[in-house]
Design a protein around this motif. Structure first.
Motif, PDB file in Angstrom:
ATOM      1  N   ASP A  49       0.835  -1.196   0.000  1.00 29.01           N
ATOM      2  CA  ASP A  49       0.000   0.000   0.000  1.00 29.01           C
ATOM      3  C   ASP A  49       0.874   1.253   0.000  1.00 29.01           C
ATOM      4  O   ASP A  49       0.596   2.228  -0.706  1.00 29.01           O
ATOM      5  CB  ASP A  49      -0.919  -0.021   1.229  1.00 29.01           C
ATOM      6  N   ALA A  50       1.979   1.211   0.775  1.00 29.83           N
ATOM      7  CA  ALA A  50       2.916   2.339   0.800  1.00 29.83           C
ATOM      8  C   ALA A  50       3.632   2.483  -0.535  1.00 29.83           C
ATOM      9  O   ALA A  50       3.853   3.604  -1.014  1.00 29.83           O
ATOM     10  CB  ALA A  50       3.933   2.139   1.930  1.00 29.83           C
ATOM     11  N   LEU A  51       3.983   1.358  -1.152  1.00 24.89           N
ATOM     12  CA  LEU A  51       4.636   1.411  -2.465  1.00 24.89           C
ATOM     13  C   LEU A  51       3.708   2.012  -3.504  1.00 24.89           C
ATOM     14  O   LEU A  51       4.146   2.810  -4.352  1.00 24.89           O
ATOM     15  CB  LEU A  51       5.066   0.001  -2.888  1.00 24.89           C
ATOM     16  N   LYS A  52       2.431   1.674  -3.452  1.00 23.59           N
ATOM     17  CA  LYS A  52       1.478   2.235  -4.406  1.00 23.59           C
ATOM     18  C   LYS A  52       1.397   3.748  -4.267  1.00 23.59           C
ATOM     19  O   LYS A  52       1.294   4.476  -5.263  1.00 23.59           O
ATOM     20  CB  LYS A  52       0.096   1.615  -4.198  1.00 23.59           C
ATOM     21  N   ALA A  53       1.450   4.232  -3.041  1.00 21.48           N
ATOM     22  CA  ALA A  53       1.372   5.671  -2.805  1.00 21.48           C
ATOM     23  C   ALA A  53       2.608   6.397  -3.321  1.00 21.48           C
ATOM     24  O   ALA A  53       2.520   7.547  -3.774  1.00 21.48           O
ATOM     25  CB  ALA A  53       1.174   5.944  -1.317  1.00 21.48           C
ATOM     26  N   SER A  54       3.765   5.732  -3.283  1.00 18.42           N
ATOM     27  CA  SER A  54       5.015   6.405  -3.659  1.00 18.42           C
ATOM     28  C   SER A  54       5.417   6.143  -5.114  1.00 18.42           C
ATOM     29  O   SER A  54       6.055   6.987  -5.745  1.00 18.42           O
ATOM     30  CB  SER A  54       6.156   5.948  -2.743  1.00 18.42           C
ATOM     31  N   ASP A  55       5.052   4.981  -5.658  1.00 13.36           N
ATOM     32  CA  ASP A  55       5.486   4.623  -7.016  1.00 13.36           C
ATOM     33  C   ASP A  55       4.485   3.622  -7.583  1.00 13.36           C
ATOM     34  O   ASP A  55       4.626   2.410  -7.417  1.00 13.36           O
ATOM     35  CB  ASP A  55       6.891   4.010  -6.968  1.00 13.36           C
ATOM     36  N   LYS A  56       3.476   4.155  -8.260  1.00 11.21           N
ATOM     37  CA  LYS A  56       2.380   3.309  -8.731  1.00 11.21           C
ATOM     38  C   LYS A  56       2.848   2.257  -9.738  1.00 11.21           C
ATOM     39  O   LYS A  56       2.390   1.110  -9.718  1.00 11.21           O
ATOM     40  CB  LYS A  56       1.275   4.173  -9.352  1.00 11.21           C
ATOM     41  N   LYS A  57       3.783   2.615 -10.610  1.00 12.48           N
ATOM     42  CA  LYS A  57       4.270   1.649 -11.601  1.00 12.48           C
ATOM     43  C   LYS A  57       5.012   0.502 -10.940  1.00 12.48           C
ATOM     44  O   LYS A  57       4.834  -0.672 -11.303  1.00 12.48           O
ATOM     45  CB  LYS A  57       5.158   2.352 -12.626  1.00 12.48           C
ATOM     46  N   ALA A  58       5.849   0.826  -9.959  1.00 11.04           N
ATOM     47  CA  ALA A  58       6.575  -0.218  -9.239  1.00 11.04           C
ATOM     48  C   ALA A  58       5.600  -1.121  -8.487  1.00 11.04           C
ATOM     49  O   ALA A  58       5.790  -2.346  -8.415  1.00 11.04           O
ATOM     50  CB  ALA A  58       7.573   0.398  -8.270  1.00 11.04           C
ATOM     51  N   PHE A  59       4.548  -0.512  -7.935  1.00 12.69           N
ATOM     52  CA  PHE A  59       3.526  -1.301  -7.241  1.00 12.69           C
ATOM     53  C   PHE A  59       2.859  -2.288  -8.200  1.00 12.69           C
ATOM     54  O   PHE A  59       2.671  -3.467  -7.863  1.00 12.69           O
ATOM     55  CB  PHE A  59       2.473  -0.383  -6.628  1.00 12.69           C
ATOM     56  N   GLN A  60       2.509  -1.822  -9.395  1.00 16.51           N
ATOM     57  CA  GLN A  60       1.845  -2.700 -10.352  1.00 16.51           C
ATOM     58  C   GLN A  60       2.737  -3.862 -10.770  1.00 16.51           C
ATOM     59  O   GLN A  60       2.266  -4.987 -10.941  1.00 16.51           O
ATOM     60  CB  GLN A  60       1.385  -1.904 -11.570  1.00 16.51           C
ATOM     61  N   VAL A  61       4.020  -3.596 -10.925  1.00 16.80           N
ATOM     62  CA  VAL A  61       4.941  -4.684 -11.253  1.00 16.80           C
ATOM     63  C   VAL A  61       4.945  -5.732 -10.147  1.00 16.80           C
ATOM     64  O   VAL A  61       4.864  -6.946 -10.406  1.00 16.80           O
ATOM     65  CB  VAL A  61       6.362  -4.140 -11.491  1.00 16.80           C
ATOM     66  N   ARG A  62       5.016  -5.286  -8.894  1.00 16.46           N
ATOM     67  CA  ARG A  62       5.025  -6.215  -7.769  1.00 16.46           C
ATOM     68  C   ARG A  62       3.691  -6.962  -7.655  1.00 16.46           C
ATOM     69  O   ARG A  62       3.660  -8.162  -7.351  1.00 16.46           O
ATOM     70  CB  ARG A  62       5.285  -5.470  -6.462  1.00 16.46           C
ATOM     71  N   ALA A  63       2.609  -6.255  -7.907  1.00 17.30           N
ATOM     72  CA  ALA A  63       1.279  -6.847  -7.725  1.00 17.30           C
ATOM     73  C   ALA A  63       0.892  -7.781  -8.864  1.00 17.30           C
ATOM     74  O   ALA A  63       0.157  -8.754  -8.656  1.00 17.30           O
ATOM     75  CB  ALA A  63       0.234  -5.743  -7.577  1.00 17.30           C
ATOM     76  N   HIS A  64       1.372  -7.505 -10.073  1.00 16.44           N
ATOM     77  CA  HIS A  64       0.908  -8.234 -11.259  1.00 16.44           C
ATOM     78  C   HIS A  64       1.826  -9.367 -11.691  1.00 16.44           C
ATOM     79  O   HIS A  64       1.413 -10.210 -12.491  1.00 16.44           O
ATOM     80  CB  HIS A  64       0.760  -7.273 -12.438  1.00 16.44           C
ATOM     81  N   THR A  65       3.056  -9.400 -11.213  1.00 13.96           N
ATOM     82  CA  THR A  65       4.015 -10.394 -11.707  1.00 13.96           C
ATOM     83  C   THR A  65       3.821 -11.728 -10.998  1.00 13.96           C
ATOM     84  O   THR A  65       4.022 -11.843  -9.782  1.00 13.96           O
ATOM     85  CB  THR A  65       5.463  -9.902 -11.514  1.00 13.96           C
ATOM     86  N   ILE A  66       3.445 -12.733 -11.770  1.00 15.16           N
ATOM     87  CA  ILE A  66       3.176 -14.069 -11.234  1.00 15.16           C
ATOM     88  C   ILE A  66       4.467 -14.874 -11.167  1.00 15.16           C
ATOM     89  O   ILE A  66       5.337 -14.772 -12.036  1.00 15.16           O
ATOM     90  CB  ILE A  66       2.120 -14.777 -12.098  1.00 15.16           C
ATOM     91  N   ARG A  67       4.593 -15.685 -10.149  1.00 18.26           N
ATOM     92  CA  ARG A  67       5.802 -16.485  -9.946  1.00 18.26           C
ATOM     93  C   ARG A  67       6.040 -17.445 -11.119  1.00 18.26           C
ATOM     94  O   ARG A  67       5.103 -17.905 -11.766  1.00 18.26           O
ATOM     95  CB  ARG A  67       5.723 -17.231  -8.617  1.00 18.26           C
ATOM     96  N   THR A  68       7.311 -17.734 -11.342  1.00 23.07           N
ATOM     97  CA  THR A  68       7.724 -18.550 -12.490  1.00 23.07           C
ATOM     98  C   THR A  68       8.486 -19.800 -12.057  1.00 23.07           C
ATOM     99  O   THR A  68       9.236 -20.380 -12.839  1.00 23.07           O
ATOM    100  CB  THR A  68       8.602 -17.723 -13.447  1.00 23.07           C
ATOM    101  N   ASP A  69       8.280 -20.214 -10.817  1.00 25.26           N
ATOM    102  CA  ASP A  69       9.021 -21.361 -10.280  1.00 25.26           C
ATOM    103  C   ASP A  69       8.251 -22.668 -10.389  1.00 25.26           C
ATOM    104  O   ASP A  69       8.628 -23.668  -9.787  1.00 25.26           O
ATOM    105  CB  ASP A  69       9.398 -21.104  -8.821  1.00 25.26           C
ATOM    106  N   GLY A  70       7.163 -22.666 -11.162  1.00 25.79           N
ATOM    107  CA  GLY A  70       6.387 -23.879 -11.354  1.00 25.79           C
ATOM    108  C   GLY A  70       5.094 -23.936 -10.576  1.00 25.79           C
ATOM    109  O   GLY A  70       4.259 -24.821 -10.820  1.00 25.79           O
ATOM    110  N   ALA A  71       4.880 -23.011  -9.645  1.00 22.06           N
ATOM    111  CA  ALA A  71       3.631 -23.007  -8.888  1.00 22.06           C
ATOM    112  C   ALA A  71       2.456 -22.608  -9.779  1.00 22.06           C
ATOM    113  O   ALA A  71       1.336 -23.102  -9.609  1.00 22.06           O
ATOM    114  CB  ALA A  71       3.734 -22.060  -7.692  1.00 22.06           C
TER     115      ALA A  71
END
Length: 365
Positions: free
Chosen positions: A217-239
């Motif tokens: 929530d703090a990241l979204k307030a300070s850097d919306k693009k960085a927040f979206q990357v963190r929120a939208h990127t799905i893991r790639t380790d096989g899960a």
């Protein structure tokens, strides 16, 4: 629920296909150049439709009825995913290009720009109904009642480490995420990045789940693009396992793997209720009524997009649009409800018929 979900009108266009015995996109030039003028003599033109796997069953049903009753050829419906559909749709004008692109999300600015670069400058969205994105698993698997926050924590590539940074997702089982969840490995079959269902899942599900965590929530307030990357990127380790554009393939995987879950459109759950079951989302079941009312938290509007510039080029195109937006098709007692479509309100259906009428008027001028 509808307010705020509707994509503004971007224009409309329809496009004809020269059939030539082909019903796939194998010969489509996917470069960014404008398509060459089509050869039209001596060929039978058909409406060509591409796009969302979620919308495809509805479009196919309308197309088959349309071909059987209208006097026009049956339109060709190709399942390419929403993103792949827009890429094909935006390649240019003419009867050898797709006329309609089915979509489970609004068109993106980058896709509109691609269309414009190839001369496709008049596009109009038509809303057809609601759909829910469901988390489902085998009838023989454990029961799930899961929140958006838990979905984010289970599926994000990196999650907060508790010390102001991020760490690779350490969770191996659902029980690791929350003691109230089943003690089963995190294995999720879902749509690929080109899918509108995946776009909607990460936006409506994972992003909203991420917002509930103080660090994000703090990241979204300070850097919306960085927040979206963190929120939208799905893991790639096989899960998370990309299972293709067709949700039927996800159903098949769930039947084979009772402890796995899948992310798919509600209509596929509805059509396969003898084999799979839906999870509750924060205590709310994925039902027709809950999706229509907005109580179920992963609901969305479905669309098809038409090229206005081709309305006069494709025989039957406007007739197909009118057939799809008739109450006998997408109304509360229409035949698409049997396929899992959740109808728009009376007012909203009237608005979409008005869109169809405006297209008809434009085509006749």
């Amino acid at each position: 629920m509808k307010t705020g979900m509707i994509c503004g009108t971007i224009g409309l266009a329809a496009l004809t296909l020269v059939a030539c015995g082909k019903s796939d996109l194998s010969s489509l030039d996917t470069s960014d150049g404008v398509a060459a003028a089509p050869e039209m003599s001596g060929s039978t033109q058909k409406i060509k439709i591409v796009g969302s796997s979620t919308v495809s069953p509805f479009a196919t049903t309308v197309a088959e009825r349309f071909g059987a009753t209208s006097g026009f050829s049956t339109p060709i419906v190709e399942t390419t995913g929403t993103g792949g559909g827009f890429k094909a749709f935006c390649q240019g004008l003419g009867p050898d290009q797709p006329s309609i692109s089915n979509a489970s999300r609004p068109i993106k600015a980058s896709e509109t720009a691609l269309c414009a670069s190839n001369g496709v400058t008049e596009i109009t969205p038509v809303e057809i109904g609601y759909d829910g994105i469901v988390v489902a698993n085998s009838k023989n698997g454990p029961d799930f009642d899961i929140t958006k926050t838990q979905l984010y924590l289970a599926l994000a590539k990196d999650i907060p480490d508790g010390a102001g940074g991020f760490q690779p997702n350490p969770y191996k089982s659902w029980h690791d995420v929350d003691a109230g969840l089943p003690d089963e490995p995190i294995q999720v079959f879902g749509p690929p990045p080109t899918s509108g269902t995946r776009d909607a899942f990460v936006e409506l599900g994972m992003e909203h789940g991420a917002e509930s965590l103080p660090a994000l929530d703090a990241l979204k307030a300070s850097d919306k693009k960085a927040f979206q990357v963190r929120a939208h990127t799905i893991r790639t380790d096989g899960a998370w396992i990309d299972a293709g554009e067709n949700d039927t393939a996800i159903i098949q995987q769930l039947v084979k793997s009772p402890t796995a879950i899948g992310v798919l459109g509600y209509s596929f759950l509805e059509q396969n209720g003898d084999r799979v079951k839906g999870a509750q989302l924060a205590g709310v079941p994925a039902t027709f009524e809950n999706i229509a009312s907005g109580d179920y938290g992963l609901s969305r509007i479905m669309y098809f997009y038409v090229k206005d510039q081709n309305l006069t080029l494709v025989p039957g195109l406007i007739d197909y649009i009118e057939a799809f937006t008739s109450d006998s098709a997408f109304g509360p007692d229409g035949y698409l409800v049997e396929k899992g479509l959740i109808p728009l309100t009376d007012e909203d259906r009237d608005a979409q018929r008005a869109v169809a009428e405006s297209l008809k008027a434009a085509a006749s001028n």
